[in-house]
Motif scaffolding. Structure first.
Motif, PDB file in Angstrom:
ATOM      1  N   GLU A 190      74.134  53.933   2.587  1.00  0.00           N
ATOM      2  CA  GLU A 190      73.610  54.719   3.511  1.00  0.00           C
ATOM      3  C   GLU A 190      72.922  53.575   4.611  1.00  0.00           C
ATOM      4  O   GLU A 190      73.129  53.704   5.403  1.00  0.00           O
ATOM      5  N   ALA A 191      71.767  52.870   4.041  1.00  0.00           N
ATOM      6  CA  ALA A 191      71.057  51.703   5.029  1.00  0.00           C
ATOM      7  C   ALA A 191      72.196  50.704   5.249  1.00  0.00           C
ATOM      8  O   ALA A 191      71.613  50.239   6.535  1.00  0.00           O
ATOM      9  N   LYS A 192      73.516  50.190   4.520  1.00  0.00           N
ATOM     10  CA  LYS A 192      74.866  49.286   6.111  1.00  0.00           C
ATOM     11  C   LYS A 192      75.080  49.955   6.671  1.00  0.00           C
ATOM     12  O   LYS A 192      75.122  49.091   8.022  1.00  0.00           O
ATOM     13  N   TYR A 193      75.265  51.167   7.073  1.00  0.00           N
ATOM     14  CA  TYR A 193      75.777  51.338   8.413  1.00  0.00           C
ATOM     15  C   TYR A 193      74.600  51.894   8.789  1.00  0.00           C
ATOM     16  O   TYR A 193      74.268  51.965  10.536  1.00  0.00           O
ATOM     17  N   HIS A 194      72.939  51.897   8.847  1.00  0.00           N
ATOM     18  CA  HIS A 194      71.720  52.044   9.445  1.00  0.00           C
ATOM     19  C   HIS A 194      71.863  50.440   9.965  1.00  0.00           C
ATOM     20  O   HIS A 194      71.708  50.512  10.823  1.00  0.00           O
ATOM     21  N   VAL A 195      71.587  49.670   8.781  1.00  0.00           N
ATOM     22  CA  VAL A 195      71.660  48.391   9.438  1.00  0.00           C
ATOM     23  C   VAL A 195      73.036  47.850  10.454  1.00  0.00           C
ATOM     24  O   VAL A 195      72.096  47.578  12.363  1.00  0.00           O
ATOM     25  N   ARG A 196      73.799  48.116  10.571  1.00  0.00           N
ATOM     26  CA  ARG A 196      75.377  47.817  11.669  1.00  0.00           C
ATOM     27  C   ARG A 196      74.556  48.799  12.906  1.00  0.00           C
ATOM     28  O   ARG A 196      74.867  48.241  14.136  1.00  0.00           O
ATOM     29  N   HIS A 197      74.132  50.112  12.687  1.00  0.00           N
ATOM     30  CA  HIS A 197      74.215  51.510  13.738  1.00  0.00           C
ATOM     31  C   HIS A 197      73.146  50.204  14.937  1.00  0.00           C
ATOM     32  O   HIS A 197      73.003  50.367  15.872  1.00  0.00           O
ATOM     33  N   SER A 198      71.740  49.535  14.080  1.00  0.00           N
ATOM     34  CA  SER A 198      71.039  49.273  15.110  1.00  0.00           C
ATOM     35  C   SER A 198      70.785  47.837  15.461  1.00  0.00           C
ATOM     36  O   SER A 198      70.031  47.975  16.793  1.00  0.00           O
ATOM     37  N   ALA A 199      71.466  47.554  14.828  1.00  0.00           N
ATOM     38  CA  ALA A 199      72.080  45.584  14.786  1.00  0.00           C
ATOM     39  C   ALA A 199      71.896  45.655  16.095  1.00  0.00           C
ATOM     40  O   ALA A 199      72.792  45.141  16.950  1.00  0.00           O
ATOM     41  N   GLN A 200      73.781  46.922  16.260  1.00  0.00           N
ATOM     42  CA  GLN A 200      74.773  46.735  17.151  1.00  0.00           C
ATOM     43  C   GLN A 200      74.181  47.429  18.623  1.00  0.00           C
ATOM     44  O   GLN A 200      73.852  46.201  20.011  1.00  0.00           O
ATOM     45  N   TRP A 201      72.879  47.931  18.786  1.00  0.00           N
ATOM     46  CA  TRP A 201      72.131  48.339  19.134  1.00  0.00           C
ATOM     47  C   TRP A 201      71.304  47.196  20.332  1.00  0.00           C
ATOM     48  O   TRP A 201      70.920  47.225  21.304  1.00  0.00           O
TER      49      TRP A 201
END
Lengths: 254, 166
Positions: A135-146
Motif C-alpha cells: 500500500e505504501a508504495k502506491y502512496h509514495v508514488r502518488h505523493s511524489a508525483q504530486w
C-alpha cells in the motif's frame, strides 16, 4: 520472554497504529473537498489504507496488552495525552500542497519502516507490514508525483509547495527519534529502531525535492513530544470530532 | 446417522459461488481471498486473507462465506483471518483474468513487474478491455475501490478500470 513481559512492544505498536489512524483521519477530511474528483477519490483511498493498517496494528496492541481493550477502545476511548503519534500526523490538513507534502514525507517513512518490519520476529506484525508495504508504495508514488507537479509547476503552486516544505520540515526529526522503546523492540527483533531510517529517508526525499525544484530547508530545531503524549493543540480538537459518536453512544451497534 | 466430512475441494466448490461484492464477476476463491477450508465434526473453519488492510468488503465477504456453507448444512462456520503470506494479485489465474477483461476491467499486471516501476516513471500502458488498443493513459492511480485504478482509452475514448498489481 513472554509477550506480556514486553510493555515496550505495546507502546511501539501504539506508535505505529496512532501515526496511521491520526493521519488517515486528517486525510479523510478531504472527502468531498478534493481539488478534482480523481484526487478526492485518491485521498480517500489512501485514508482508507491508513485507517485499515491502524485497525490491524491497534488490534494487535490490544491483544498484546491483554487488558481487555480492542482496536475500537484504543481508537475512541483514549484522550490526546494517551496518543503516541508523531506530531506531523496531527497538524490540520492545510491546503492541498500542505497535505501532499506531508503525505510524501510520511509515506516514504512508512515504506521504509514497514519494509523493515516485514522481518519482525512477531509473525502477526510481519504479516501486517508485508501488506502495508504494498500500500505504501502506491502512496509514495502518488505523493511524489504530486510534489514534482506542484514544485515544478506554476509560480503559485511552487510557492505553496515550498511553504509546506518549510513549515513541515521541523516536524520530520521526530519520526527518527530513538528512545528506550525503540531500542527495546529493536534488540528483541520485534521492531526497527526509527533512527536507522533517517539516512535512506533523507536520500529519497531530498532527491524528489530537487527534481521538484524545491529547496531543502537548513538543519534547525526539530519539534518533538508526540511519542510521549505531548501533542499540539490540534490533536484534541481532531479527536473530539473523531470520537464523539463512540463516546456519546458507547457500545452502539448497527 | 453421521455423514462423511466435506473435503477441501467440496468446500472450495461451495465457496466458488460467493462472488466478490466489488468485483462481482470473480468469486472469492478466484481472487485468492480464501486460503483454506477444513471440515471437522465441529463444523467448518475457513481461513481468509484481506486484499487491502482497509478493504470495506471484508465483513460482507465473511457473512456471505458463512451463509454459503451453512446453506449446505455444513455449519457452524468459524472464520480465521491470516495476513501471511500477504495477498497478491498474482494468485488470480488466467481464467479469472479473462473474466475480468470480458467484464471491462483490465487484469492486473504481474506484481513482480510492478516492483520495478521506478518512483516517477509512468506505468506502461495497459490494453483497453473494450477495443484492445494499447493507446491508453492512466488518469488516476486510485479508483472507485481500493483495488482499481482509472484509465482512459485514447483509441475508443472509453474510460475503464484496471485491477491494480498488488
Amino acid at each position: 520472554m513472554p509477550i506480556s513481559a514486553q510493555p515496550g512492544f505495546v507502546s511501539y505498536l501504539l506508535r505505529l497504529g496512532d501515526d496511521r489512524l491520526v493521519l488517515g483521519h486528517r486525510l479523510s477530511e478531504w472527502c468531498g473537498h478534493g481539488p478534482i474528483l480523481e484526487e478526492d477519490i485518491a485521498l480517500a483511498n489512501v485514508a482508507l489504507d491508513l485507517v485499515g493498517e491502524a485497525t490491524l496494528l491497534l488490534k494487535l496492541a490490544g491483544e498484546t496488552e491483554s487488558a481487555g481493550r480492542n482496536e475500537d477502545a484504543l481508537a475512541y476511548f483514549r484522550d490526546s495525552t494517551e496518543y503516541r503519534n508523531a506530531l506531523i500526523a496531527e497538524l490540520p490538513k492545510g491546503d492541498f500542497g500542505f497535505t501532499i507534502v506531508r503525505q510524501f514525507f510520511f509515506s516514504v517513512f512508512s515504506l521504509l519502516q514497514m519494509q523493515a518490519l516485514q522481518r519482525s520476529s512477531n509473525a502477526e506484525l510481519a504479516g501486517i507490514a508485508a501488506k502495508a508495504v504494498k500500500e505504501a508504495k502506491y502512496h509514495v508514488r502518488h505523493s511524489a508525483q504530486w510534489v514534482v507537479t506542484l514544485g515544478d509547476g506554476t509560480e503559485e503552486s511552487h510557492a505553496r509547495a515550498q511553504a509546506a516544505v518549510d513549515e513541515l520540515w521541523r516536524y520530520t526529526g521526530e519520526l527518527f527519534l530513538t528512545d528506550a522503546v525503540e531500542q527495546e523492540v529493536a534488540s528483541a527483533g520485534l521492531g526497527v529502531d526509527a533512527s536507522t531510517l533517517a539516512e535512506p529517508w533523507h536520500a529519497q526525499v531530498e532527491e524528489i525535492l530537487r527534481r521538484a525544484t524545491l529547496t531543502v530547508p537548513p538543519v534547525s530545531y526539530m519539534q518533538r513530544g508526540g511519542r510521549d503524549g505531548r501533542h499540539t493543540e490540534h490533536l484534541g480538537h481532531m479527536l473530539s470530532e473523531m470520537q464523539i459518536v463512540a463516546r456519546s453512544h458507547p457500545g452502539a451497534t448497527w | 446417522m453421521k455423514r462423511a466430512l466435506a473435503s477441501r475441494d467440496e468446500l472450495l466448490q461451495i465457496l466458488d459461488t460467493v462472488m466478490d461484492p466489488e468485483v462481482p464477476v470473480l468469486s472469492v476463491v478466484e481472487l485468492g481471498i480464501i486460503r483454506d477450508a477444513v471440515a471437522s465434526d465441529e463444523g467448518v473453519v475457513v481461513t481468509i486473507t484481506p486484499t487491502y488492510s482497509g478493504c470495506p468488503a471484508m465483513r460482507e465477504i465473511e457473512t456471505e462465506v458463512r451463509r454459503a456453507i451453512e446453506a449446505q448444512g455444513l455449519g457452524p462456520v468459524e472464520i480465521r483471518t491470516t495476513y501471511s503470506p500477504a495477498w497478491t494479485t498474482d494468485w488470480i489465474d488466467a481464467d479469472a483474468r479473462a473474466k475480468l477483461e470480458a467484464y471491462g476491467i483490465a487484469p492486473p499486471r504481474p506484481a513482480s513487474e510492478d516492483e520495478l516501476v521506478p518512483l516517477l516513471r509512468r506505468a506502461a500502458s495497459v490494453r483497453c478491455p473494450y477495443c484492445q488498443s494499447r493507446e491508453t493513459e492512466q488518469k488516476s492511480v486510485f479508483g472507485t475501490t481500493a483495488c482499481k485504478s482509472i484509465w482512459v482509452c485514447n483509441a475508443c475514448r472509453q474510460p475503464f478500470e484496471e485491477f491494480k498489481a498488488h
